[in-house]
Design a protein around this motif. Structure first.
Motif, PDB file in Angstrom:
ATOM      1  N   ILE A  20       2.613   7.505   5.066  1.00 32.98           N
ATOM      2  CA  ILE A  20       1.656   8.395   5.563  1.00 32.98           C
ATOM      3  C   ILE A  20       1.075   9.277   4.422  1.00 32.98           C
ATOM      4  O   ILE A  20      -0.094   9.812   4.554  1.00 32.98           O
ATOM      5  N   LEU A  21       1.522   9.453   3.128  1.00 32.69           N
ATOM      6  CA  LEU A  21       1.046  10.147   1.944  1.00 32.69           C
ATOM      7  C   LEU A  21       0.228   9.165   1.304  1.00 32.69           C
ATOM      8  O   LEU A  21      -0.583   9.607   0.287  1.00 32.69           O
ATOM      9  N   ASP A  22       0.067   7.842   1.624  1.00 33.04           N
ATOM     10  CA  ASP A  22      -0.399   6.898   0.599  1.00 33.04           C
ATOM     11  C   ASP A  22      -2.051   6.933   0.523  1.00 33.04           C
ATOM     12  O   ASP A  22      -2.614   7.391   1.518  1.00 33.04           O
ATOM     13  N   SER A  23      -2.656   6.976  -0.617  1.00 28.21           N
ATOM     14  CA  SER A  23      -3.951   7.158  -0.715  1.00 28.21           C
ATOM     15  C   SER A  23      -4.664   5.892  -0.915  1.00 28.21           C
ATOM     16  O   SER A  23      -6.046   5.964  -0.921  1.00 28.21           O
ATOM     17  N   ASP A  24      -3.973   4.722  -0.498  1.00 34.90           N
ATOM     18  CA  ASP A  24      -4.595   3.491  -0.400  1.00 34.90           C
ATOM     19  C   ASP A  24      -5.378   3.168   1.084  1.00 34.90           C
ATOM     20  O   ASP A  24      -4.174   3.229   1.944  1.00 34.90           O
ATOM     21  N   GLN A  25      -6.229   2.923   1.206  1.00 29.84           N
ATOM     22  CA  GLN A  25      -6.965   2.783   2.570  1.00 29.84           C
ATOM     23  C   GLN A  25      -6.302   1.632   3.345  1.00 29.84           C
ATOM     24  O   GLN A  25      -6.097   1.601   4.496  1.00 29.84           O
ATOM     25  N   HIS A  26      -5.802   0.616   2.621  1.00 35.57           N
ATOM     26  CA  HIS A  26      -5.403  -0.615   3.077  1.00 35.57           C
ATOM     27  C   HIS A  26      -3.824  -0.239   3.690  1.00 35.57           C
ATOM     28  O   HIS A  26      -3.569  -0.701   4.596  1.00 35.57           O
ATOM     29  N   LEU A  27      -3.263   0.455   3.042  1.00 36.47           N
ATOM     30  CA  LEU A  27      -1.817   0.794   3.194  1.00 36.47           C
ATOM     31  C   LEU A  27      -1.588   1.632   4.349  1.00 36.47           C
ATOM     32  O   LEU A  27      -0.915   2.186   4.994  1.00 36.47           O
ATOM     33  N   ASN A  28      -2.840   2.748   4.342  1.00 32.16           N
ATOM     34  CA  ASN A  28      -2.835   4.120   5.170  1.00 32.16           C
ATOM     35  C   ASN A  28      -4.101   4.204   5.939  1.00 32.16           C
ATOM     36  O   ASN A  28      -4.858   5.314   5.305  1.00 32.16           O
ATOM     37  N   PRO A  29      -4.884   3.283   6.514  1.00 29.63           N
ATOM     38  CA  PRO A  29      -5.881   3.312   6.981  1.00 29.63           C
ATOM     39  C   PRO A  29      -6.685   4.793   7.509  1.00 29.63           C
ATOM     40  O   PRO A  29      -7.802   5.058   7.641  1.00 29.63           O
TER      41      PRO A  29
END
Length: 314
Positions: A20-29
């Motif tokens: 949930i802290l990821d800044s990658d849109q694909h991994l955490n849309p």
């Protein structure tokens, strides 16, 4: 003298770019472009203590978890959080319990029109008996409650009818919380199995040692006992079913903490319920994309999507 005891020994934040802290849109849309703050934990009472005590050597111990929480939130509000139209308080394990303890306080700091919700990950600790018939883990909770004087964060309606230790348990907390909450938990959480259901004191012949390390090693009798533990959690969560704006994702994976790891949060091999990943379920709940985001898995080992998750180390 450990990473949990002092900031002097803390290691780099291991979750900064995952789940949930990821800044990658694909991994955490749904949350990739949010402002994110990771609050380090070292007070031992889920940011709820405020007391002083004298140790055997005469030194004074200061428990300041509640003051730490308040200072952190106060500073963040000054830095711009007070202007947020959307906010989510979350935490895992002891942080999941902290999320439940502080959810309403956090929400009350914002204007009513702001969308403020809470996600408690792996923090739904059960007030359950161990395999010897004792509530041995409750003694740990009782020690924390008494030593650190956590009454300030407990709900008054609970304290009017129950002792403070019982009011510190999530099964009681969720009865009083007014803010919308999402409960994320495994019904076969290895941390709870090791510490609540089968602590070392309840298993002197170590017959559960292999099972506690990996649920795949459990025999049929042990599995039935684990099912009973799972059923106790499901029963405690009936309160959530009655709260229309709440959500939950209770799977049967042998794992502890899932929102902070990409593999369990949102990946091709993430655990699924209702054909949804945890990330999709949480997003649907937070943004109101659908009603009734409440999933409870069937008994282990019915869910094949759990197979990708490795057992949590002891």
């Amino acid at each position: 003298m450990t990473v949990l005891g002092s900031s002097d020994f803390m290691e780099p934040v291991q979750f900064a770019g995952s789940g949930i802290l990821d800044s990658d849109q694909h991994l955490n849309p749904d949350f990739y472009n949010w402002n994110k703050v990771y609050v380090r934990y070292c007070d031992g009472a889920s940011f709820s203590g405020d007391a002083e005590g004298r140790a055997q050597d005469g030194s004074i111990l200061h428990f300041r978890g509640l003051r730490i929480y308040e200072a952190v939130i106060d500073e963040l509000m000054e830095k711009g959080l007070a202007k947020a139209t959307q906010a989510l308080l979350t935490g895992c394990s002891a942080g999941g319990l902290a999320t439940l303890l502080h959810c309403d306080d956090f929400s009350a700091r914002f204007p009513k029109e702001a969308s403020v919700k809470c996600l408690a990950d792996a923090g739904f600790f059960l007030n359950a008996k161990d395999i010897s018939g004792e509530r041995s883990f409750r003694a740990n909770f009782d020690g924390v409650v008494q030593l650190q004087n956590v009454r300030e964060v407990l709900y008054k309606d609970c304290l009017a009818n129950k002792d403070p230790t019982e009011c510190f348990y999530p099964a009681e907390l969720i009865k009083s919380i007014h803010t919308s909450v999402f409960i994320l938990n495994s019904a076969y959480d290895p941390s709870q199995i090791r510490n609540i259901l089968v602590p070392g004191s309840s298993d002197p012949d170590k017959s559960w040692l292999s099972c506690k390390d990996n649920i795949k090693n459990c025999n049929s009798t042990q599995i039935q006992i684990l099912h009973g533990f799972r059923n106790e959690m499901v029963n405690d969560l009936k309160v959530v079913q009655e709260k229309e704006d709440w959500g939950m994702f209770i799977n049967s994976c042998f794992t502890h903490c899932q929102a902070l790891y990409g593999i369990s949060w949102n990946s091709p091999i993430s655990p699924k319920l209702g054909n949804k990943t945890i990330a999709k379920a949480v997003g649907d709940w937070y943004f109101g994309r659908r009603q009734g985001v409440k999933y409870i898995d069937c008994e282990y080992p019915c869910n094949p999507t759990c197979s990708s998750l490795l057992p949590t180390p002891p």
